[in-house]
Design a protein around this motif. Sequence first.
Motif, short mmCIF file in Angstrom:
data_model
loop_
_atom_site.label_atom_id
_atom_site.label_comp_id
_atom_site.label_asym_id
_atom_site.label_seq_id
_atom_site.Cartn_x
_atom_site.Cartn_y
_atom_site.Cartn_z
N HIS A 181 0.83 -1.22 0.00
CA HIS A 181 0.00 0.00 0.00
C HIS A 181 0.87 1.27 0.00
CE1 HIS A 181 -3.46 -2.57 0.68
NE2 HIS A 181 -2.86 -3.09 1.73
N VAL A 182 1.86 1.30 -0.88
CA VAL A 182 2.72 2.47 -1.00
C VAL A 182 2.78 2.88 -2.47
CG1 VAL A 182 4.12 1.78 0.97
CG2 VAL A 182 4.85 1.15 -1.34
N PRO A 183 3.10 4.14 -2.75
CA PRO A 183 3.25 4.58 -4.14
C PRO A 183 4.53 4.06 -4.76
CG PRO A 183 3.74 6.40 -2.65
CD PRO A 183 3.24 5.27 -1.80
N ILE A 184 4.54 3.94 -6.07
CA ILE A 184 5.73 3.55 -6.81
C ILE A 184 5.97 4.58 -7.91
CG2 ILE A 184 4.34 2.01 -8.26
CD1 ILE A 184 6.86 0.30 -8.68
N ILE A 185 7.22 5.01 -8.05
CA ILE A 185 7.59 5.94 -9.11
C ILE A 185 8.37 5.15 -10.16
CG2 ILE A 185 8.76 8.09 -9.71
CD1 ILE A 185 8.56 8.95 -6.84
N PRO A 186 7.72 4.75 -11.26
CA PRO A 186 8.44 4.01 -12.31
C PRO A 186 9.13 4.98 -13.25
CG PRO A 186 6.09 4.08 -12.80
CD PRO A 186 6.29 4.89 -11.55
N VAL A 187 10.42 4.77 -13.46
CA VAL A 187 11.21 5.66 -14.31
C VAL A 187 12.05 4.84 -15.27
CG1 VAL A 187 12.94 7.49 -14.37
CG2 VAL A 187 11.36 7.35 -12.44
N LYS A 188 12.01 5.21 -16.55
CA LYS A 188 12.95 4.64 -17.52
C LYS A 188 14.28 5.36 -17.35
CE LYS A 188 10.48 1.71 -20.09
NZ LYS A 188 10.85 0.31 -20.31
N ALA A 189 15.35 4.62 -17.22
CA ALA A 189 16.65 5.25 -16.98
C ALA A 189 17.01 6.25 -18.07
CB ALA A 189 17.73 4.18 -16.87
N THR A 190 16.58 5.98 -19.29
CA THR A 190 16.90 6.88 -20.39
C THR A 190 16.25 8.25 -20.20
OG1 THR A 190 15.06 5.85 -21.61
CG2 THR A 190 17.28 5.09 -22.12
N GLU A 191 15.16 8.33 -19.41
CA GLU A 191 14.51 9.61 -19.16
C GLU A 191 15.35 10.50 -18.24
OE1 GLU A 191 10.78 8.58 -17.48
OE2 GLU A 191 9.95 7.76 -19.34
N LEU A 192 16.30 9.91 -17.54
CA LEU A 192 17.12 10.67 -16.61
C LEU A 192 18.37 11.25 -17.26
CD1 LEU A 192 16.92 8.25 -13.56
CD2 LEU A 192 15.62 10.35 -13.90
N ILE A 193 18.60 10.91 -18.51
CA ILE A 193 19.77 11.44 -19.21
C ILE A 193 19.43 12.79 -19.79
CG2 ILE A 193 21.42 11.06 -21.09
CD1 ILE A 193 20.87 8.07 -20.81
N GLY A 194 20.06 13.84 -19.29
CA GLY A 194 19.75 15.20 -19.70
C GLY A 194 20.45 15.58 -21.00
N GLU A 195 19.95 16.66 -21.60
CA GLU A 195 20.55 17.15 -22.84
C GLU A 195 21.79 17.97 -22.56
OE1 GLU A 195 19.26 19.89 -26.72
OE2 GLU A 195 17.79 19.38 -25.16
N PHE A 196 21.84 18.64 -21.38
CA PHE A 196 22.94 19.53 -21.06
C PHE A 196 23.73 18.99 -19.87
CE2 PHE A 196 19.35 22.06 -22.64
CZ PHE A 196 19.89 22.49 -23.83
N VAL A 197 24.95 19.46 -19.71
CA VAL A 197 25.79 19.06 -18.59
C VAL A 197 25.10 19.45 -17.28
CG1 VAL A 197 28.00 19.41 -17.45
CG2 VAL A 197 27.91 19.29 -19.94
N GLY A 198 25.01 18.52 -16.37
CA GLY A 198 24.41 18.78 -15.07
C GLY A 198 22.93 18.48 -15.00
N GLU A 199 22.28 18.35 -16.16
CA GLU A 199 20.83 18.14 -16.15
C GLU A 199 20.47 16.75 -15.64
OE1 GLU A 199 16.98 18.45 -19.18
OE2 GLU A 199 19.00 18.99 -19.86
N GLY A 200 21.24 15.73 -16.03
CA GLY A 200 20.94 14.38 -15.56
C GLY A 200 21.08 14.25 -14.07
N ALA A 201 22.14 14.83 -13.50
CA ALA A 201 22.34 14.79 -12.05
C ALA A 201 21.21 15.52 -11.33
CB ALA A 201 23.68 15.42 -11.69
N ARG A 202 20.77 16.63 -11.89
CA ARG A 202 19.68 17.40 -11.27
C ARG A 202 18.39 16.59 -11.26
NH1 ARG A 202 15.66 20.36 -13.36
NH2 ARG A 202 16.51 20.20 -15.47
N GLN A 203 18.11 15.88 -12.34
CA GLN A 203 16.88 15.11 -12.42
C GLN A 203 16.88 13.95 -11.42
OE1 GLN A 203 14.59 14.94 -16.27
NE2 GLN A 203 16.67 14.83 -17.08
N ILE A 204 18.03 13.32 -11.24
CA ILE A 204 18.11 12.25 -10.25
C ILE A 204 17.87 12.79 -8.85
CG2 ILE A 204 19.70 10.62 -9.14
CD1 ILE A 204 20.93 10.13 -11.89
#
Length: 375
Positions: A181-204
């Motif tokens: 009975h808890v929420p789940i956040i499903p994420v495709k790893a490719t969605e976390l790869i940013g277009e600019f430097v630093g964006e991927g780390a920020r999204q994580i």
Amino acid sequence: MIDIVRTAQKTSPKSNRESNSEPSECTAEFLVLEPAGYPMASILDEYPEIADPGVFEHYAREQWNGCTAHKGDYLFDGRMYPDFAYKVSDVEPPGSIIGLDTHIIVRDTVVSSAPAIEFRSDVTFDDVIGQQSARRKCKLIERFLESPEKFGKWAPRNVLFFGPSGTGKTMLAKALANKAHVPIIPVKATELIGEFVGEGARQIHQLYERAQEMAPCIIFIDELDAIALDRRHQELRGDVAEIVNSLLTEMDGIVERPGVCTIGATNRTDTIDPAVRSRFEEEIEFTLPDEKERLAILESNVQTFPIPVTDIDLKAISKMTEGLSGRDIVGKVLKTALHNVIIEDRESVTQDDLLASVKKLKNIQPPSNADRMYI
């Protein structure tokens, strides 16, 4: 030099009627904006905070220079926070053009964070056929999510699901969230790869902050190898050190996030960076279904066919589908047979239809090295 932005009501009938009685070519003296947010909510939304109004005003004038502003219109950021919307709450004169001398004010409307979005699963353990060993090990995660305060430093914070594609890794994670009975956040790893430097780390970082707000919670990262690539293979897709380091920081628990469990899923354990893999306290293997499990998959799914089945021998089909995953059996055997029958306007699915789809699938299966890659 500056991105062109859009206004929501430039060509609306109302705006045209208003502009008939208002000056349309004069430059706006001042413009008052309110932060409105993004067009679509996302778990990774970050709302901009204006640290220096003067810098923002200069930036906004250049970006929106030449745009006609009407009260109620939306102006969209095209550079700093792409697609973030500001609503025009006032403009003087009405319907005037934003120029390099326009005074732009942003009201102190606080938009501190996006609303928490909870992904509740309706998948149950009964929907997952087989994988008894994986289900047994998942009981530990279930107990943790039910009472995270009891575990302390012994919490199963990071768990790796690995095995062939289509064996139920995602389904089991969703069933686990449903059972606890808890929420789940499903994420495709490719969605976390940013277009600019630093964006991927920020999204994580944003992903884990949102999970903390929803705790107890599961973060399910599918295709983990896409961001946790072994450094020996980094030249295949560029430098991923920034993303890996951000993920390691979150998995190490340097920032306390009680009640958050990270489940990573992959079918390529051989390509995962050892530094990332070592952070998983538990590895749970998913295997291809045996003959009994393949028969159960066939029986449970055939019952949901929209047209009848006649004279079928599912035991024979289960023997012929050795080496296939549950997803292959459902999507490439049963669905193919059903669709062919529907296309041919026949009234029932027969054994010949199933045999034909199995034969077709077996003929196109490429050879693989089981020691290096899963089917």
